[in-house]
Design an enzyme around this catalytic site. Structure first.
Site, PDB file in Angstrom:
ATOM      1  N   GLU A   1       3.653   2.908 -14.259  1.00 11.99           N
ATOM      2  CA  GLU A   1       3.484   1.811 -13.301  1.00 11.99           C
ATOM      3  C   GLU A   1       3.628   0.417 -13.916  1.00 11.99           C
ATOM      4  O   GLU A   1       2.827  -0.484 -13.638  1.00 11.99           O
ATOM      5  CB  GLU A   1       2.120   1.950 -12.603  1.00 11.99           C
ATOM      6  CG  GLU A   1       1.964   3.301 -11.924  1.00 11.99           C
ATOM      7  CD  GLU A   1       0.628   3.462 -11.205  1.00 11.99           C
ATOM      8  OE1 GLU A   1      -0.223   2.565 -11.269  1.00 11.99           O
ATOM      9  OE2 GLU A   1       0.444   4.513 -10.564  1.00 11.99           O
TER      10      GLU A   1
ATOM     11  N   GLU B   1       3.313  13.579  -9.043  1.00 12.24           N
ATOM     12  CA  GLU B   1       1.959  13.435  -8.468  1.00 12.24           C
ATOM     13  C   GLU B   1       1.986  13.655  -6.955  1.00 12.24           C
ATOM     14  O   GLU B   1       1.372  12.891  -6.187  1.00 12.24           O
ATOM     15  CB  GLU B   1       1.391  12.047  -8.800  1.00 12.24           C
ATOM     16  CG  GLU B   1       1.401  11.736 -10.285  1.00 12.24           C
ATOM     17  CD  GLU B   1       0.784  10.384 -10.655  1.00 12.24           C
ATOM     18  OE1 GLU B   1       0.098   9.775  -9.808  1.00 12.24           O
ATOM     19  OE2 GLU B   1       1.005   9.934 -11.795  1.00 12.24           O
TER      20      GLU B   1
HETATM   21  C1  XIL Z   1      -5.962   8.620 -10.582  1.00 10.81           C
HETATM   22  C2  XIL Z   1      -6.874   9.827 -10.582  1.00 10.81           C
HETATM   23  O1  XIL Z   1      -6.494  10.707  -9.545  1.00 10.81           O
HETATM   24  C3  XIL Z   1      -8.283   9.381 -10.399  1.00 10.81           C
HETATM   25  O2  XIL Z   1      -9.144  10.501 -10.550  1.00 10.81           O
HETATM   26  C4  XIL Z   1      -8.632   8.314 -11.428  1.00 10.81           C
HETATM   27  O3  XIL Z   1      -9.905   7.835 -11.130  1.00 10.81           O
HETATM   28  C5  XIL Z   1      -7.648   7.177 -11.368  1.00 10.81           C
HETATM   29  O4  XIL Z   1      -6.348   7.684 -11.550  1.00 10.81           O
HETATM   30  N1  XIL Z   1      -1.148   7.051 -10.235  1.00 10.81           N
HETATM   31  C6  XIL Z   1      -1.319   7.697 -11.414  1.00 10.81           C
HETATM   32  C7  XIL Z   1      -2.520   8.508 -11.651  1.00 10.81           C
HETATM   33  O5  XIL Z   1      -0.412   7.683 -12.269  1.00 10.81           O
HETATM   34  O6  XIL Z   1      -2.930   8.504 -12.993  1.00 10.81           O
HETATM   35  C8  XIL Z   1      -3.656   8.103 -10.761  1.00 10.81           C
HETATM   36  O7  XIL Z   1      -4.685   9.060 -10.915  1.00 10.81           O
HETATM   37  C9  XIL Z   1      -3.213   8.007  -9.336  1.00 10.81           C
HETATM   38  C10 XIL Z   1      -2.130   6.982  -9.192  1.00 10.81           C
END
Ligand code: XIL
Length: 367
Positions: A154, A269
């Protein structure tokens, strides 16, 4: 603390496959088996603590060929105090993956949201040293165990207004844009075998935002390739929203442009934000499954697409349900249903949509 939640079976080395489970497993019928038949992989994000849930573990074994730690490989978890590192959680996940014959994605070496608090106090030189060390030590620790590392997560934020669209993170401000190729080079030196990815969200939908984000991601990938940085993979997070438009053609065009750069692509994801859908589970699950299917059909048509990882298997674990982002919060009191399994580990229409998308996907060309 963690060990208390884990069954003896897991602590003994995860050798048995006989976890008590409500999920019936027919060999070859799980999502990864269907994906693997096409030269693809399917996986899910998990936490070490979730390995103590027998019904989830049974579903992981039934469906996954790939795991990724949902948060335990992030910098602030690995190094909560400067110089004091712990890899206990992700090592447990890595061991489970190994004895279960699954691959492991690494997530994520650098992410502005996972910088430890102590890093905020450092001078530019000390921050550069700490970030370099974190990338090198972490990648070396897991070397040989990771299929693909999300080296950088990101790093683009168009609203920050830079001409290169890079996010104005602390690393960028103090170290300049070179921190990006540098992280890839360090990761490559520490782990020569892992494929190295740039991972980001927000590209998937047919919105003005999505179109701009795709341009920015392509620009970053081109710049990285031109600088000689060893980037090999684009991770598209696949955090979909049921209330946003999706256009298969423009999505496929984008994936084709990424492939033209010589990169492979992973969906890293996958989940569906259902906050604007009706509360009734029937229509809600149907709409979530429909978007999943359209997204996967378009994605799997691209030969450079290699894996699909869901951001959890069960709704009961989803970050969407926790309402971490304001955009995830429903106006009513209904609980979010963004993932392939419901709270009781029953397969939802989304599971069947993923299965059907793999079943109808073209076979990948040999790598
Ligand atoms: C999120 C997790 O799901 C949560 O449990 C944590 O508190 C924060 O991170 N993009 C990403 C992930 O790349 O690492 C994120 O995961 C969600 C958004």
């Amino acid at each position: 603390m963690l060990r208390r939640h884990l069954p003896a079976l897991l602590l003994a080395g995860c050798g048995s496959t006989q976890a008590a489970a409500p999920v019936r497993v027919t060999p070859g019928s799980g999502l990864h088996a269907r994906a693997a038949a096409k030269g693809l992989a399917f996986g899910a994000a998990i936490t070490a603590r979730q390995l103590g849930e027998p019904d989830l573990v049974a579903a992981l074994r039934a469906d996954c060929g790939l795991l990724v730690p949902e948060y335990e490989q992030k910098w602030r978890i690995i190094e909560p105090e400067r110089g004091r590192r712990s890899f206990a959680g992700p090592d447990m996940i890595a061991r489970f993956a190994r004895v279960s014959g699954m691959g492991l994605r690494g997530h994520t070496l650098l992410w502005h949201e996972s910088e430890p608090g102590w890093a905020g106090e450092l001078t530019p030189a000390a921050l550069a040293e700490a970030a370099d060390r974190h990338v090198a030590v972490t990648a070396a620790h897991f070397a040989g165990r990771i299929t693909t590392w999300d080296v950088l997560n990101e790093a683009i934020h168009i609203a920050d207004g830079r001409p290169d669209w890079l996010r104005r993170t602390r690393l960028l401000r103090l170290l300049g844009p070179d921190y990006i190729p540098r992280a890839f080079t360090l990761a490559r030196a520490a782990d020569p075998a892992a494929r190295l990815a740039y991972n980001d969200y927000g590209c998937e939908h047919a919105t003005l935002y999505g179109r701009r984000k795709r341009l920015a991601v392509l620009a970053l990938l081109r710049a990285l390739k031109a600088s000689g940085a060893p980037v090999q993979v684009l991770g598209v997070q696949g955090h979909l929203s049921a209330h946003l438009p999706f256009e298969a053609n423009e999505w496929r065009d984008f994936l084709g442009e990424v492939a033209q750069l010589g990169l492979t692509i992973e969906i890293t994801e996958l989940d569906v934000n259902d906050r604007a859908l009706p509360a009734a589970p029937g229509p809600r699950d149907a709409a979530v499954a429909d978007l999943t299917r359209r997204f996967l059909d378009a994605s799997l048509a691209e030969p450079a697409l290699r894996s699909v990882t869901a951001w959890g298997l069960s709704d009961r674990h989803s970050w969407v349900r926790r309402g971490v982002l304001a955009d995830h919060r429903r106006r009513d009191s209904a609980l979010a249903r963004p993932l392939p399994y419901d709270d009781e580990m029953r397969r939802k229409p989304m599971w069947h949509a993923i299965a059907a998308a793999f079943d109808s996907a073209p076979v990948r060309p040999a790598v």
